[in-house]
Motif scaffolding. Sequence first.
Motif, short mmCIF file in Angstrom:
data_model
loop_
_atom_site.label_atom_id
_atom_site.label_comp_id
_atom_site.label_asym_id
_atom_site.label_seq_id
_atom_site.Cartn_x
_atom_site.Cartn_y
_atom_site.Cartn_z
N GLN A 183 95.02 41.53 49.30
CA GLN A 183 93.62 41.55 49.72
C GLN A 183 92.85 41.97 48.17
N PHE A 184 93.60 42.50 47.34
CA PHE A 184 93.11 43.23 46.12
C PHE A 184 93.64 42.79 45.17
N THR A 185 94.72 41.91 44.92
CA THR A 185 95.38 41.40 43.85
C THR A 185 96.20 40.30 43.96
N GLN A 186 96.18 39.58 42.88
CA GLN A 186 97.37 38.55 42.90
C GLN A 186 98.63 39.18 42.63
N ASP A 187 98.72 40.18 41.83
CA ASP A 187 100.13 40.45 41.48
C ASP A 187 100.55 41.74 42.32
N ALA A 235 112.41 37.49 53.55
CA ALA A 235 111.84 36.45 54.31
C ALA A 235 110.38 36.77 54.69
N ALA A 236 110.12 37.74 55.21
CA ALA A 236 108.85 38.37 55.70
C ALA A 236 107.88 38.56 54.72
N ALA A 237 108.52 39.22 53.65
CA ALA A 237 107.68 39.65 52.39
C ALA A 237 107.38 38.62 51.46
N ALA A 238 108.16 37.71 51.09
CA ALA A 238 108.05 36.68 50.12
C ALA A 238 106.60 35.91 50.12
N PRO A 239 106.20 35.60 51.10
CA PRO A 239 104.78 34.83 51.24
C PRO A 239 103.65 35.70 50.62
N HIS A 240 103.86 36.81 50.70
CA HIS A 240 102.79 37.54 50.39
C HIS A 240 102.77 38.23 48.90
N ALA A 241 104.06 37.98 48.30
CA ALA A 241 104.54 38.77 46.83
C ALA A 241 104.86 37.62 45.79
N ARG A 242 104.25 38.24 44.56
CA ARG A 242 104.70 37.48 43.22
C ARG A 242 105.83 37.71 42.58
N TRP A 243 106.19 39.22 42.90
CA TRP A 243 107.33 39.91 42.25
C TRP A 243 108.31 40.51 43.19
N ILE A 244 109.59 40.76 42.68
CA ILE A 244 110.41 41.65 43.46
C ILE A 244 110.83 42.92 42.49
N ASP A 245 110.97 43.93 43.29
CA ASP A 245 111.19 45.35 42.19
C ASP A 245 112.44 46.10 43.08
N VAL A 246 113.23 46.54 42.42
CA VAL A 246 114.19 47.63 42.84
C VAL A 246 114.14 49.05 42.09
N PHE A 247 114.33 50.00 42.64
CA PHE A 247 114.43 51.39 42.25
C PHE A 247 115.84 51.64 41.71
N CYS A 248 116.53 51.37 40.60
CA CYS A 248 117.72 51.44 40.35
C CYS A 248 118.01 52.58 39.50
N GLU A 249 118.47 53.64 40.36
CA GLU A 249 118.42 55.04 40.04
C GLU A 249 119.59 55.70 40.82
N ASP A 250 119.99 56.91 40.41
CA ASP A 250 120.87 57.86 41.32
C ASP A 250 119.94 58.06 42.30
N GLY A 251 120.21 58.12 43.63
CA GLY A 251 119.67 58.57 44.89
C GLY A 251 118.74 57.17 45.38
N ALA A 252 119.06 56.10 44.78
CA ALA A 252 118.42 54.94 45.29
C ALA A 252 119.28 53.65 45.33
#
Length: 396
Positions: free
Chosen positions: A155-159, A192-209
Motif C-alpha cells: 500500500q505504501f511502496t512498489q519496492d 507462493a503466497a508472498a510472491a504476488p505482493h513482492a518485487r524482491w526476495i531477501d535472506v539474512f545470511c548470518e550466524d544464527g540465521a
Amino acid sequence: MSTTVITGIGELATNDPTRVEEGGLLGLVRDAAVVVEGSRVAWVGPAAEAPAADVQVDAGGRAVIPGFVDSHSHLVFAGDRSAEFEARMTGQPYTAGGIRTTVARTRAATDEQLTSHVARLVAEMRAQGTTSVEIKSGYGLTVHDEARGLAVARQFTQDTTFLGAHVVPVEFQGDTTNPEDYVDLVTGPMLAAAAPHARWIDVFCEDGAFDVDQARAILAAGSDSGLRGRLHANQLTYGGGVQLACELGLVAVDHCTFLSDLDVESLGDSGTIATLLPGVEFSTRQPYPDARRLLDAGVRVALASDCNPGSCFTSSMALCIALAVREMRMTPAEALHGATAMGAAALARDDVGVLAPGKVADLVLLDAPSYVHLAYRPGVPLVAGVWQAGRPVVPG
C-alpha cells in the motif's frame, strides 16, 4: 498539464551524470531553478535561464536535493524493543535472537494495526525527506503472516521485499523439526503466497540465521518465481554472504560490516552495491563499516536506514548521512549521493534519486545554504519542504 518553476534555489544537487564535469559528483548547479510538469522534472538549470511556467515558487536561497531513497527498511511490525536497546547500552551484545520477540507481537496484531503503524512511519520518513522507501516483511514467518505483511507494505511502496528467511521461528527448532523444514516452507508455500505482493526476495545470511547454501537455495527459488534477489550479509561477523551476492550478481548486498580483502575486491569486480546501514552500528555499538576502503576500491556504496524495532529504530536518512561522514569516512557529497542516487540504484530504479528532465519530481528543500549542512548540523531538522511526484507533501 500545468507547470511549476521552483526558483531562487541557492544550491541544487542534481546527481545528473551529465553535470559531473562542472558540478562534481552531485552535479551541483548554483542559483538554480527546476521546472516541474505533472509528476516529472521538465527542466533544470540556472534560474536566469528558466522557462516560463504557470506557477512560480521561490525557494528563498535554500539548497535543494533529490528526495532520499531508503533502500532497506523493516516497517511492518508490532511492539517495542526499547528494553533490549537499554540492555545493549549497558553492555549486552546484539544477536539476531531479538527478532523472535517482534515476530510474536506482529503475528498478534491486526491488519489495521499493522497498516496504521506503517503509515505513521512512512509519514515520519517523508517529513524528514525520504520520498522512496523499500519495505521488507520478515516479522510474520508463517505463510499467512508473511503474505499479509507484504500486502500491507504494498500500500505504501512498489519496492516490497519478501524476507521470510529472516530467522528460523521457534516452532521449527524443536526435537521433531529442523531449520531445513523451514527452508522448505519458505521456498514452497510461503513464497507462493508472498510472491504476488513482492518485487524482491531477501535472506539474512548470518550466524544464527541462514547459511550460504540455504541462502542460495532461497534466492534461486525466488528467482524462479520472478523475484529479484538481495542479501543481508556480513553484519555480525566475517562470512560467505558477500561472496554469494557477488557470485550471483545481485544488485545489492546490505550491512557489509565485516569484509575481507577478497570481499572488497569481489564487490568492486561484480558491481554489486554495498548498502551500508550506519544507524545499526550507532544502535548496537558494533564497529562501523569502512566506507572509505570500499569507495577507494571502486565499490559502489549506498546508504539506508534499516529502520526496524530491534537493531536500529531510526527513520532519519539525515542521521545516516551524518554518521557516514563522521564514522565511515565518506565525504558529504559521497554520503548524499549514497542516500539518493545509489539508493535508487540499489533498488534497480532509474526514475528517482536524480533531478533531471524526465525523472520523478521528488525533491527536498533544506533550511540551509548547502547540502553539506546535513552532516555539518547533525540532529537539526533541516527539511523545510518536500515535493513528491511533483507536488508538495510537506509544506515549505
